[in-house]
Every structure is written in structure tokens, then in C-alpha cells.
Scaffold this active site. Structure first.
Site, PDB file in Angstrom:
ATOM      1  N   HIS A 254       1.190  18.359  74.673  1.00 29.08           N
ATOM      2  CA  HIS A 254       0.018  19.162  74.472  1.00 29.08           C
ATOM      3  C   HIS A 254      -0.469  19.266  73.320  1.00 29.08           C
ATOM      4  O   HIS A 254      -1.691  19.029  72.967  1.00 29.08           O
ATOM      5  CB  HIS A 254       0.331  20.682  75.276  1.00 29.08           C
ATOM      6  CG  HIS A 254      -0.805  21.700  74.988  1.00 29.08           C
ATOM      7  ND1 HIS A 254      -1.451  21.707  76.353  1.00 29.08           N
ATOM      8  CD2 HIS A 254      -1.238  22.500  74.084  1.00 29.08           C
ATOM      9  CE1 HIS A 254      -2.507  22.801  75.971  1.00 29.08           C
ATOM     10  NE2 HIS A 254      -2.206  23.101  74.639  1.00 29.08           N
ATOM     11  N   GLU A 255       0.161  19.659  72.266  1.00 29.65           N
ATOM     12  CA  GLU A 255      -0.129  19.943  70.733  1.00 29.65           C
ATOM     13  C   GLU A 255      -0.511  18.452  70.297  1.00 29.65           C
ATOM     14  O   GLU A 255      -1.396  18.418  69.666  1.00 29.65           O
ATOM     15  CB  GLU A 255       0.937  20.425  69.920  1.00 29.65           C
ATOM     16  CG  GLU A 255       1.296  21.604  70.251  1.00 29.65           C
ATOM     17  CD  GLU A 255       0.080  22.656  70.577  1.00 29.65           C
ATOM     18  OE1 GLU A 255      -0.774  22.544  69.981  1.00 29.65           O
ATOM     19  OE2 GLU A 255       0.380  23.844  71.364  1.00 29.65           O
ATOM     20  N   HIS A 258      -3.998  18.045  71.001  1.00 34.14           N
ATOM     21  CA  HIS A 258      -4.908  18.489  69.986  1.00 34.14           C
ATOM     22  C   HIS A 258      -4.879  17.592  68.668  1.00 34.14           C
ATOM     23  O   HIS A 258      -5.892  17.488  68.208  1.00 34.14           O
ATOM     24  CB  HIS A 258      -4.453  19.964  69.338  1.00 34.14           C
ATOM     25  CG  HIS A 258      -4.551  20.865  70.646  1.00 34.14           C
ATOM     26  ND1 HIS A 258      -5.890  21.300  71.056  1.00 34.14           N
ATOM     27  CD2 HIS A 258      -3.883  21.795  71.263  1.00 34.14           C
ATOM     28  CE1 HIS A 258      -5.812  22.187  72.016  1.00 34.14           C
ATOM     29  NE2 HIS A 258      -4.648  22.421  71.970  1.00 34.14           N
ATOM     30  N   GLU A 284      -8.876  21.556  74.218  1.00 31.23           N
ATOM     31  CA  GLU A 284      -8.261  21.867  75.473  1.00 31.23           C
ATOM     32  C   GLU A 284      -8.195  20.745  76.324  1.00 31.23           C
ATOM     33  O   GLU A 284      -7.222  20.222  76.884  1.00 31.23           O
ATOM     34  CB  GLU A 284      -8.352  23.303  76.147  1.00 31.23           C
ATOM     35  CG  GLU A 284      -7.777  24.305  75.095  1.00 31.23           C
ATOM     36  CD  GLU A 284      -6.452  24.332  74.995  1.00 31.23           C
ATOM     37  OE1 GLU A 284      -5.507  23.706  75.800  1.00 31.23           O
ATOM     38  OE2 GLU A 284      -5.801  24.450  73.639  1.00 31.23           O
TER      39      GLU A 284
END
Length: 489
Positions: A254-255, A258, A284
Site C-alpha cells: 500500500h505505501e 504512494h 489512494e
């Protein structure tokens, strides 16, 4: 130098100082000694005072009046500078400094209260944060909706009412899908013990597999996973649990979404308003599509299953098909960041309604824990068992990020649109993912979304990339198809 050149030189210096402030925040959540918190609060306040003075400098208005951009990029730079300047001049300097000081201190208070399961220790400083943020929102709104003014920081050109309408459209299908899934037998949960150092070694491999450039980034541990920085210095954090390696692995993916967005932006935009993600919703969309549509896909989890067997030996899951079901298991739980795809957006809707009420004054900070617990019981059907699983689980409110939470679900909506287009553009995607190769997907996202940074408005970049008007239907269709197949609906 022209007025445009002088303005851009000034903006680059301001952006560089903003990156330094961000690095102080990264340090605070990773390696800063606990006893340094009071001094760090003063440091954050001091640099915010400098930043606010620059962002509201009268010369910016003069340059904006005189600047004559020559192309689309220059016009977009002015658009973003003008929007930021008009917001900055509405906020008194002493208020901006007070918010920086208080939220820096509040972050440490929240972390300790969360560890101690003590809501009462956190509420006084949260009361201060809410009061200061309301003042900021009122200054920005100038008689308009306070919460809308806050959302503008994270998702420009979007209102609370527009978000509420999207959520109202999503909720019935999400609730119906959850009810159908929970009537079916639940896949096996992951059990056993998983060495945390081994988790971190594998998480580094996952980060690289998803295109994270470790020459310009690093992976550290923090209480709450996050991504920080842009351009040539983009850092992520993750967390480990001996009994739950998925927390580490999927938080990392997830990170990385980003971070990859920030690393993928055209380097010509470095340290300019276009040199960062255009909104948190678009941000996101990258982290959620990396984590879910790619990272939790049947193809990629087959590769991850083999990686985990190599790292941990036999860990009790029979084969790749069973592992895929385990990764995507829909189950009761309290923690937003650990929620399955079916229920995740329901967690966001809860937070959106509560923080909107806080900013409107209809909900007091002293009532927050009870309001959270009541709403959670109504939405999920079981009671919160402890504060760290309830209103203390997220860092956002302690650091003043009111208006941020709904962007997580907007990101899911945008990701649904992007994934629909990606599948059409990359028919060989599953074969690549089965080899642990995400390059086809990540290259498409870099070309159609990431490289543009802030060049286009949030909904425009999604529309350009996906070819459709952003809306929740592609996401809901994807969820229904995926979980109907897993659960035999």
C-alpha cells in the site's frame, strides 16, 4: 528574470523547506527519542511559521498578477500556486503556528494513550486540536461549510455533500455483498508464528517487486504505516506482528503505491506545485490498486505463496488457491488498515460522519468514544472491545488531518475505474503477476497517472486515464465479481 521565473524560484525554495518539515515528521514517527517530543513541537512550530510567511508573502500575489505562462504546464503551476496562496492568506500566522505545535505534541500523546488503552489521556489534547482546526476551517470557509474547506486540503474541488452522495450510492451494495459473504463458510485464517526480521526481509523484496526505487527511498517501522516525501527522497514505513505477516506485507505494498506515485512524477516538476500527487484521493487510487487489485489478485498471491513458503517453511496453508482465499478472507475485525476489501469502505464512512459532525459542532470531543462505539456496533454488529480497536486506532485526528479519511474511499472508487481500463489495456497482466512481475501494471499507471503529478485536477486525471467519468460502479462490480467467485455466491 520574468515574474513567472521569480515566482517559480520562490516556490522551489518554499517546497524545499516543506520537504524538510516533512522529514522532521518522518523522524518523529520512526527514530526520534520519546523524550524529544516537547522540543520537536517547538521545531515544527518554528518551521511552520517560516513556511506560512512564505506561502502568504504579498510578493506571491504580485508575481501571480504579472506572470505570463507560455504553456499548459506553466498555467497549471499558476493554478496550484494561486489556490494555495488564497488559502494561506486566510489563515492567521499565529493560528498556523499553534496548529503545528499542538499537532506535533498530540501525535506523541496519542501514541502513548493508544498503548495504554487510555482515551481520557488523549481527549484534552484532541480537544485543543479540534478547536484549532475549527478555527482554521472557519477562516478558510469565510462563512461557507467548514468541513468543505478542510476537504479542499486533501481533495481539491470536492465537497462533503458530494462525498456523502457517493457513499450513499456505495453502501447498499457493500452491505448486501457483506451479508451474502458472511453467510458462507469462512476460509482458513493464517495461524502460527512468523519471525519479524524475516518479514522485513520479504517486505523489502515486495517493495522492489512493485517498483519502489530504494536508491531514492527506504523502508522503516512505525506505529502507523505511512509514506513521506517526494521527488528524490520518498520514504515509507510498515509495521510487523509475529502472528500476522499480512499486516506487514500489504501495508508495505500500500505505501509503495504512494511512494511509486511520488517517484514516478516527471522530474521537471521537482520542488514545484506540480511535483507531488494532485490529491489524496488520486494518491489512494495508487496505493489501493497496488495493494488490492494487484497485490491481492489470484495471480500475484500465487507468487507470494511461494515466497512465504521459501521464507517461513510450511505455514499451514495447503496450496495457492487456499492462500488466495485466506488473503481475501472477509471477517469480523476492528482495524481499518487490516479490513478486507468488502468492509473497508464501511470503516471510512464511520469516520467521515464522525469527523464531519465534530467540525460542525454537532458532536463534542467528550462524546467521541461513545459515538464511535455506538456507530461501530450499529454498522458491524459487534461491540468495540478496547480503545486501540476503536477511536484510538488511527493517527489522523491527533495530527489534525480532518477531511483526509474520505479520500481513502475516493481512492478505492478511482482505483476501480483505473483497474477496469488497465485490464482492457493489458490482457497478459495475470501471467506477469503470477511471476511476481508487476512492471506491466505499474508502467501503465506511471504513464497514465503518476508522471503527471499535479498537472491535471483529480477527477480529470482519472477521467483521462480510465476513459470514464469517475464513479463507484466499476469498484462495486469488481468487488462483487471477485468475492462471488471466492465464496461461491
Amino acid at each position: 528574470m520574468t515574474a513567472f521565473d521569480e515566482l517559480m524560484a520562490f516556490q522551489r525554495e518554499t517546497s524545499a523547506l516543506g520537504q524538510i518539515a516533512g522529514r522532521l515528521g518522518w523522524d518523529q514517527e520512526t527514530v526520534m527519542p520519546r523524550g524529544a517530543a516537547p522540543q520537536r513541537a517547538e521545531e515544527m512550530a518554528a518551521i511552520e511559521a517560516v513556511l506560512h510567511a512564505r506561502r502568504s508573502d504579498p510578493r506571491v500575489a504580485e508575481w501571480l498578477d504579472q506572470a505570463a505562462p507560455q504553456d499548459e504546464v506553466g498555467k497549471a503551476q499558476l493554478r496550484e500556486i494561486r489556490r494555495a496562496y488564497h488559502r494561506a492568506v486566510k489563515v492567521p500566522a499565529d493560528l498556523a503556528t499553534a496548529i503545528a505545535r499542538t499537532t506535533s505534541s498530540a501525535q506523541g500523546t496519542w501514541a502513548q494513550a493508544r498503548a495504554d488503552e487510555d482515551v481520557s489521556a488523549f481527549l484534552p489534547v484532541l480537544e485543543e486540536v479540534v478547536s484549532l482546526k475549527r478555527q482554521e476551517g472557519e477562516a478558510l470557509a469565510q462563512g461557507g461549510d467548514v468541513y468543505d474547506a478542510m476537504v479542499e486540503d486533501y481533495e481539491p474541488y470536492t465537497t462533503g455533500a458530494q462525498i456523502a452522495a457517493i457513499f450513499d450510492e456505495m453502501r447498499p451494495r457493500l452491505v448486501a455483498l457483506r451479508a451474502a459473504v458472511l453467510e458462507r463458510p469462512e476460509p482458513a485464517a493464517l495461524t502460527g508464528s512468523f519471525d519479524e526480521l524475516t518479514q522485513m526481509r520479504l517486505t523489502q523484496k515486495l517493495a522492489v517487486a512493485f517498483g519502489y526505487d530504494l536508491n531514492n527511498g527506504r523502508v522503516d517501522k512505525a506505529v502507523h504505516p505511512f509514506s513521506s516525501g517526494s521527488g528524490l527522497d520518498v520514504r515509507i514505513t510498515t509495521r510487523t506482528s509475529e502472528t500476522d505477516p499480512f499486516n506487514c506485507f500489504f501495508s508495505t505494498i500500500h505505501e509503495v503505491g504512494h511512494a511509486a506515485y511520488e517517484q514516478g512524477i516527471d522530474r521537471d516538476y521537482l520542488l514545484t506545485p506540480l511535483g507531488r500527487g494532485v490529491s489524496m484521493g488520486v494518491h489512494e487510487s495508487q496505493s489501493r490498486i497496488y495493494e488490492n487489485q494487484l497485490g491481492r489478485s489470484r495471480a500475484f498471491t500465487g507468487w507470494l505463496f511461494d515466497q512465504m513458503k521459501d521464507a517461513f517453511g510450511d505455514f499451514g496453508i495447503a496450496d495457492a488457491d487456499a492462500f488466495y482465499a485466506t488473503v481475501n478472507r472477509v471477517h469480523n475485525g476492528y482495524i481499518r488498515t487490516e479490513a478486507d476489501e468488502v468492509q473497508y469502505n464501511l470503516h471510512i464512512m464511520l469516520r467521515f460522519d464522525l469527523e464531519r459532525a465534530l467540525m460542525a459542532g454537532g458532536l463534542q470531543v467528550s462524546e467521541l468514544e461513545a459515538a464511535w462505539n455506538d456507530r461501530f456496533k450499529a454498522d458491524f454488529g459487534y461491540a468495540v472491545d478496547k480503545p486501540s480497536n476503536g477511536c484510538l486506532q488511527d493517527v489522523h485526528w491527533s495530527v489534525g488531518l480532518f477531511g483526509y479519511f474520505p479520500t481513502y474511499s475516493l481512492g478505492n472508487v478511482y482505483a476501480g475505474c483505473l483497474y477496469q481500463a488497465l485490464r482492457a489495456a493489458a490482457p497478459g497482466l495475470d501471467a506477469q503477476l503470477a511471476e511476481g512481475d508487476t512492471s506491466g501494471a505499474t508502467a501503465w499507471l506511471r504513464e497514465h497517472v503518476q508522471q503527471h503529478g499535479g498537472l491535471y485536477a483529480p477527477r480529470e486525471i482519472i477521467r483521462r486515464a480510465s476513459g470514464v467519468e469517475p464513479g463507484p460502479e466499476p469498484l462495486l462490480d469488481y468487488l462483487e465479481q471477485k468475492f462471488s467467485a471466492i465464496y461461491g455466491l
